[in-house]
Every structure is written in C-alpha cells, then in structure tokens.
Design a protein around this motif. Structure first.
Motif, PDB file in Angstrom:
ATOM      1  N   LEU B  94       0.841  -1.211   0.000  1.00 12.83           N
ATOM      2  CA  LEU B  94       0.000   0.000   0.000  1.00 12.83           C
ATOM      3  C   LEU B  94       0.869   1.253   0.000  1.00 12.83           C
ATOM      4  N   LEU B 106      -6.755  -5.166  -2.487  1.00  9.92           N
ATOM      5  CA  LEU B 106      -6.208  -6.282  -1.703  1.00  9.92           C
ATOM      6  C   LEU B 106      -6.771  -7.579  -2.267  1.00  9.92           C
ATOM      7  N   VAL B 135      -2.426  -5.484  -4.170  1.00 12.73           N
ATOM      8  CA  VAL B 135      -1.699  -5.684  -2.922  1.00 12.73           C
ATOM      9  C   VAL B 135      -2.007  -7.124  -2.524  1.00 12.73           C
ATOM     10  N   ALA B 136      -0.996  -7.942  -2.417  1.00 16.71           N
ATOM     11  CA  ALA B 136      -1.241  -9.375  -2.178  1.00 16.71           C
ATOM     12  C   ALA B 136      -1.784  -9.602  -0.780  1.00 16.71           C
ATOM     13  N   ARG B 138      -2.229 -11.595   2.494  1.00 19.09           N
ATOM     14  CA  ARG B 138      -1.298 -12.501   3.157  1.00 19.09           C
ATOM     15  C   ARG B 138      -1.823 -13.942   3.102  1.00 19.09           C
ATOM     16  N   ASP B 188       3.737  -8.779   2.885  1.00 14.48           N
ATOM     17  CA  ASP B 188       4.466  -7.735   2.162  1.00 14.48           C
ATOM     18  C   ASP B 188       5.275  -6.875   3.144  1.00 14.48           C
ATOM     19  N   TYR B 189       5.953  -5.874   2.639  1.00 17.58           N
ATOM     20  CA  TYR B 189       6.867  -5.120   3.506  1.00 17.58           C
ATOM     21  C   TYR B 189       6.165  -4.227   4.522  1.00 17.58           C
ATOM     22  N   ASP B 190       4.955  -3.756   4.200  1.00 19.85           N
ATOM     23  CA  ASP B 190       4.201  -3.012   5.215  1.00 19.85           C
ATOM     24  C   ASP B 190       3.925  -3.927   6.402  1.00 19.85           C
ATOM     25  N   GLU B 191       3.483  -5.132   6.082  1.00 19.24           N
ATOM     26  CA  GLU B 191       3.176  -6.099   7.141  1.00 19.24           C
ATOM     27  C   GLU B 191       4.452  -6.522   7.862  1.00 19.24           C
TER      28      GLU B 191
END
Lengths: 207, 207
Positions: B94, B106, B135-136, B138, B188-191
């Motif tokens: 995101l 998403l 946006v993948a 999870r 992803d990197y945000d997560e």
C-alpha cells in the motif's frame, strides 16, 4: 422478538461497541524540536507557527517544515509538531528508516537514550541530532475518564483488535493515561497499511 | 525435576514449537509477466533468465528488471518473478501504491478481475496492463505433508501469531495447500515492518 426490542438490542450493542473501542490515528513521519534546535534552524527565539491542532490538546502541526538527512536518503518537507520539547525527536516508519539508511530503534516517545542520530536541515541551516531517531512504539492515549470504561491502567500492555479489510490484532500496545489526553490509539503508516487503516478505523482491547 | 528431565521437556517443547510453526517471508514489489508481456517488453519469444530460485519450487527472480509507471510515481529496477504466467500481475505494498498514485486492491494472487491497471516499461518498450495491480493478501503456502501437522485445510482462513520485537496476530490469513508448495507464509513489507519481521521470523497458527 418485537421490532422495538430488536432495535433496542442493536442500539445497545452499538453503544457497547463504541464504549469499548476507540479511534485509531496513523502518524506520518514527523519531528519534535527542542528550543536549541529551533534556535539553530530558524534563528534565536523563533516561535513555530501552529497550522493545525491535533487530537492531543496543545499539540499542533507547524506551518514550518524541514528536511531530515540520513546516510543514504533524505526526506524533504517533513512535518514539525509543536510545541517545543525538552529533547528533539524524529519519528519515522521502518520503511522511512530503510530509505534514510538509518537504524531507527523501536521506542516509546521520549525514550531516546542510545538511539541513532539524524541531521535536520532548514535551507542552509543544519542541526545535528546525535540521537533521537525512533520508530514510535504503538500506544493508546487514554483520557482518565475513559480508563475505567476501557478497564485499563497506566502503562498496561494490551492487545488491540482492528476489524477492517485487513484485520489483525496488535500485541504489545502500551496504554498511557492522563487527564490531559484525548483517547486515541497511535500507529505509524507501516502498521496502518498492514491493518487496512482508513480514516475512522477503530480498535478495541482484546481480553 | 532432574536436569535430564528438564532438558527433555525443553527439547520437546522446542520441537513442538517448530512443528507447529513456519517461516515467514516478506515479498518486495514484483511483477509476473504473461507471454504477451514478455514479447512486448523484451522481443518475440524472449526467455527470462533465472537469477535466484525462490522458496516455491520452479519460481525464480529473473536477472531482467523493469519499471512500473503509475499516475503519480515510478519504480525502476523492479524484480520480475518467473516463469511466465497466464496473466500479468504486479504486486505492490500500500505504501508503493500511494507512491505510484494508483488504487491497488487487496487480492489473493491470480484474482485480478476488476483491479487497477499499470504501465510496464523496459527501456523504450511499453506494455500497458489494463488490470492486474494488486496488494497481495497474506497467505500461507502449505505443503500437503505439513497440512496435517498444522491441522489446516485448503482455503481455510486462520489467525497467525508472530512473536518479535513488535508482536501481533495477523487475522484473515488464507491457507493454500499443494504437494508442490514448500511451507512458508508470505507477507508484504508493510506487514513485515508492522510485525518487526527479520529473516527467520516464524509464525504459528492461533486457535
């Protein structure tokens, strides 16, 4: 069940949910400046100009914006939050820290001992912070009056459930209680993106 | 308790923990290309060059890298994951979507109907995707043999607990089981930033 009973039950449930929950705010990267830093960056005795007051009383975003410079990256036009504090502090996300090339430790606001430094720049004026770069640890500001309703004590560590398109439960969330606070949970943009935050997203404490 | 019993108990507990948990991988922004897209960007019949094989068998990061162009931002040097797929797909965080100025929905990988488009560029060659920017969501790839151990079924939605410096529990995590998969959770990197991910961080399913 009669229609009126259903309506009452639903209304009660909604009220309960609102009582047990709180709004979440996502904080972008920002800077708190000490008197010394303001003097160095803007001139002796300079006063920051409040532009927008924030959820916590007395706290404001200033009109003035400056740059933060790390070993491998720069952010321009970064928000300064006033009023001045005893110590300068720069709060970034881990995404930001990677872009800056700096190692920002995860800390509660104010707990900056042993953290990395960062350089502040306003035009041709420079102020070197030898420490104070942090990734803010998520926390909830709780007004004294709400503390009982939420059944929390100061410095308590709780789990917070966020229901959204990307639901999750934040663990290790620190509660801070004060009569001066307005009740809001603060997370950064990495966390906001990870939990599908949009304006108005609420959290509730999970027991 | 005798020392040996303590050692046995601890060893059992550790083994149990490893059996009930799985490694997490953080995915950066990347691109899957269709045959048509490879032809358009690299020339008719071009074959991508595997540079590094990934955790899922047959999947690789290619030597070739290209740019993705959104309405208000560009990322250069973006990783392409091979082999070619039936449909092109661009996966971003995101944070990335905001930088691109694009609205990425998403979605689970492959579920791209109704998603935003994006432009791919290799040198002076352009390929316009009219959809496929996501946006993948999870998910956990679970090998058939691990499914029983983890007590999960295909398409099941689970909660995953991550213990780290920034602990949290991801909700709404989709399990995908295949004899071809190696067992890894993908975020992803945000997560990754929100949960204090470092290489080797493990998750476990919370019941």
């Amino acid at each position: 069940m009669r229609m009126e009973e259903i309506i009452d039950t639903v209304a009660q449930r909604v009220e309960q949910e609102i009582n047990n929950s709180f709004e979440i705010e996502a904080s972008g990267r920002h800077i708190h400046l000490s008197r010394e830093a303001v003097d160095a960056l803007f001139g002796e005795g300079y006063e920051l100009t409040p532009k927008k007051y924030l959820s916590q009383p007395g706290q404001y975003a200033a009109t003035e914006r400056i740059s933060i410079i790390g070993p491998s990256g720069v952010f321009h036009n970064v928000s300064i939050l006033g009023p001045v504090r005893k110590e300068s502090q720069v709060e970034v996300s881990l995404t930001d820290a990677r872009a800056l090339g700096a190692k920002a430790k995860l800390r509660l606001s104010g707990d900056t001992k042993g953290t990395a430094g960062i350089i502040l720049m306003n035009g041709s004026k420079i102020y070197v912070m030898d420490h104070g770069l942090i990734v803010a640890k998520r926390h909830i500001h709780v007004n004294e009056k709400d503390a009982k309703k939420l059944n929390v004590t100061d410095q308590e560590v709780v789990k917070v459930q966020v229901n959204s398109e990307r639901p999750l439960i934040f663990d290790d969330v620190v509660v801070r209680i004060s009569p001066k606070f307005r009740t809001f949970m603060h997370i950064d943009y990495d966390e906001a993106n990870a939990c599908g935050f949009t304006k108005g997203t609420r959290g509730r404490i999970l027991r």
